[in-house]
Design an enzyme around this catalytic site. Structure first.
Site, mmCIF file in Angstrom:
data_model
loop_
_atom_site.group_PDB
_atom_site.id
_atom_site.type_symbol
_atom_site.label_atom_id
_atom_site.label_comp_id
_atom_site.label_asym_id
_atom_site.label_seq_id
_atom_site.Cartn_x
_atom_site.Cartn_y
_atom_site.Cartn_z
ATOM 1 N N ASP A 1 0.800 -1.226 0.000
ATOM 2 C CA ASP A 1 0.000 0.000 0.000
ATOM 3 C C ASP A 1 0.830 1.272 0.000
ATOM 4 O OD1 ASP A 1 -2.550 -1.134 -0.124
ATOM 5 O OD2 ASP A 1 -2.537 -1.562 2.016
ATOM 6 N N ASP B 1 -5.507 -5.477 -5.720
ATOM 7 C CA ASP B 1 -5.307 -4.049 -5.447
ATOM 8 C C ASP B 1 -3.883 -3.591 -5.767
ATOM 9 O OD1 ASP B 1 -6.825 -5.769 -3.761
ATOM 10 O OD2 ASP B 1 -7.369 -4.140 -2.443
ATOM 11 N N GLY C 1 -6.273 -19.373 -5.640
ATOM 12 C CA GLY C 1 -6.896 -18.055 -5.643
ATOM 13 C C GLY C 1 -8.001 -18.057 -4.599
ATOM 14 N N THR D 1 -10.374 -15.414 -1.502
ATOM 15 C CA THR D 1 -10.827 -14.041 -1.269
ATOM 16 C C THR D 1 -10.434 -13.578 0.120
ATOM 17 O OG1 THR D 1 -12.609 -12.492 -1.713
ATOM 18 C CG2 THR D 1 -13.166 -14.359 -0.284
ATOM 19 N N ARG E 1 -14.779 -4.505 -6.103
ATOM 20 C CA ARG E 1 -13.639 -3.577 -6.125
ATOM 21 C C ARG E 1 -12.375 -4.241 -6.664
ATOM 22 N NH1 ARG E 1 -14.448 -1.221 -1.722
ATOM 23 N NH2 ARG E 1 -12.832 -2.109 -0.404
ATOM 24 N N TRP F 1 -10.032 -2.572 -9.522
ATOM 25 C CA TRP F 1 -8.568 -2.394 -9.515
ATOM 26 C C TRP F 1 -7.957 -2.992 -10.780
ATOM 27 C CZ3 TRP F 1 -8.325 1.326 -6.453
ATOM 28 C CH2 TRP F 1 -8.659 1.323 -5.106
HETATM 29 N N1 GLY Z 1 -7.044 -1.980 -1.032
HETATM 30 C C1 GLY Z 1 -8.019 -2.356 -0.108
HETATM 31 C C2 GLY Z 1 -9.406 -2.256 -0.624
HETATM 32 O O1 GLY Z 1 -9.645 -2.078 -1.815
HETATM 33 O O2 GLY Z 1 -10.302 -2.348 0.192
#
Ligand code: GLY
Length: 410
Positions: free
Chosen positions: A119, A182, A240, A242, A254, A258
């Site tokens: 991040d 992300d 893979g 979650t 989301r 991304w």
């Molecule tokens: N990067 C964390 C989220 O999308 O919640």
């Protein structure tokens, strides 16, 4: 004579009105929405002034921001400074630059630390990236270059991706190597650094990460798993799963956002058509799964109680911004139009009274979902929804003025 004058005035008025209408396209008045954002920013500034913390969320039953201290473990700390820079980009008002500078400078302690997780890209590039883009201040440039080198320390060459969450290796949950979707967004800082005096290897790291992710991190239909787990000895993909979606097999909205935004950006940086084709694939799946004539998705496309599941406005904001870029990069004019139209529809829906907070709260948007499995930030106003919303509005303004959405981004 008088009649001729009257007709001339009428004609000029018609020409003027049709030109100004063109600027706003299909009913989305970006100037109006951007001034709405400025007003909400001023409300937030009065609310948080003197606290030296960043606004993170306003929960469904609340009316003021929950703040977060500047910590390396707080992934969203770069969004508020980024919002302030986009606001300055629109207003060109020096007071707005001053306040953006103030909040950006608060983040400086973060770049003196070793990498906590992937991040760092969100934290530093959304803040300092925009700060440097708009000011050219060399101090900001050096901070981004340092942060890119720090992020690159998480790259595992055997696997071919950045380790997103070292802490999840330590606790054995996603061990021995994990990458989350992300993480695609954080590649942008590496590409930027490679072009701006940083190590050229940063380009190779970003591209390898995008290739490995493209190969393993998606199902056949182009839907992403949130988390990919890899073996560090063989480099093989293990599974893979979650983290924030409903289940391993479902499409967390989301995560797909991304991917759309990320692969459009990777294509921009590499000019390699395989990434453009892949950006189309992940986008086409996303668009095909939206509810009919609706542009803000449920938080997970496969959540079990649709239509009684919360929407996620942050997803629509991220996708709108990504699609405005993708529409400019397209080599297929029909797809370019389809993506631009979809982005505009998303922004129109986000700008309606259903999704804008307006008087009720000082955020821009309502109705995002942070982490449904943890029951945290469900149906909340969240800073990254606001960040990508204002970014998308600024990008849309550029599209309407015939300039590149990444103008000034070297
Ligand atoms: N990067 C964390 C989220 O999308 O919640």
């Amino acid at each position: 004579m008088r009649l001729v004058n009257l007709l001339t005035v009428l004609l000029l008025a018609i020409i003027f009105l049709s030109c100004s209408k063109k600027k706003t396209d299909t009913g989305l008045d970006f100037n109006n929405e951007l001034s709405y954002c400025s007003n909400q920013i001023n409300r937030t500034l009065s609310e948080i002034s003197g606290k030296n913390m960043m606004p993170r969320n306003i929960l469904a039953n609340e009316t003021s921001w929950n703040l977060r201290p500047i910590e390396i473990s707080e992934w969203t700390v770069g969004f508020w400074p980024g919002i302030l820079w986009y606001n300055y980009e629109n207003t060109k008002n020096t007071n707005d630059a001053d306040v953006a500078t103030y909040y950006t400078d608060l983040l400086e302690p973060l770049i003196k630390l070793p990498a906590y997780d992937h991040d760092l890209g969100f934290q530093i590039f959304c803040s300092y990236g925009n700060a440097y883009r708009l000011t050219g201040n060399e101090k900001y440039k050096q901070i981004i270059l340092n942060a890119a080198d720090t992020l690159a320390t998480l790259f595992n060459p055997k696997v071919g991706t950045i380790l997103s969450w070292p802490r999840e290796v330590d606790n054995g949950r996603f061990a021995p190597h994990n990458t989350i979707m992300d993480n695609m967004i954080n590649l942008e800082m590496l590409y930027w650094a490679a072009k701006n005096g940083g190590d050229k290897k940063l380009y190779d790291i970003a591209t390898k990460h995008a290739e490995t992710t493209m190969k393993y991190h998606f199902r056949e239909d182009g839907g992403n798993y949130h988390v990919a787990v890899y073996d560090t000895i063989t480099g093989d993909f293990i599974k893979g799963v979650t983290h924030q979606g409903y289940a391993d097999s479902t499409l967390w909205a989301r995560g797909q956002a991304w991917a759309i935004y990320g692969y459009a950006m990777v294509y921009r940086e590499t000019q390699d058509k395989k990434f453009l084709r892949f950006a189309e694939k992940v986008t086409d799946l996303y668009l095909s799964r939206l509810p009919k004539d609706e542009f803000v998705p449920y938080w997970d496309f496969d959540a079990p109680n649709i239509p009684n599941e919360p929407r996620d406005a942050s997803v629509a904001a991220i996708v709108a911004s990504g699609l405005l870029e993708l529409s400019q990069l397209e080599d297929d004019s029909q797809k370019a139009k389809e993506y631009k139209d979809a982005a505009v529809n998303m922004l129109i829906e986000l700008s309606s009274d259903k999704f804008q907070s307006r008087e009720s709260k000082p955020s821009f948007l309502l109705h995002s979902v942070g982490h449904w499995p943890n029951k945290s930030e469900v149906d909340a106003a969240i800073n990254y929804a606001d960040y990508y919303y204002i970014e998308a509005l600024i990008r849309y303004k550029k599209v309407m003025n015939g300039i590149s959405v990444i103008e000034n981004f070297k």
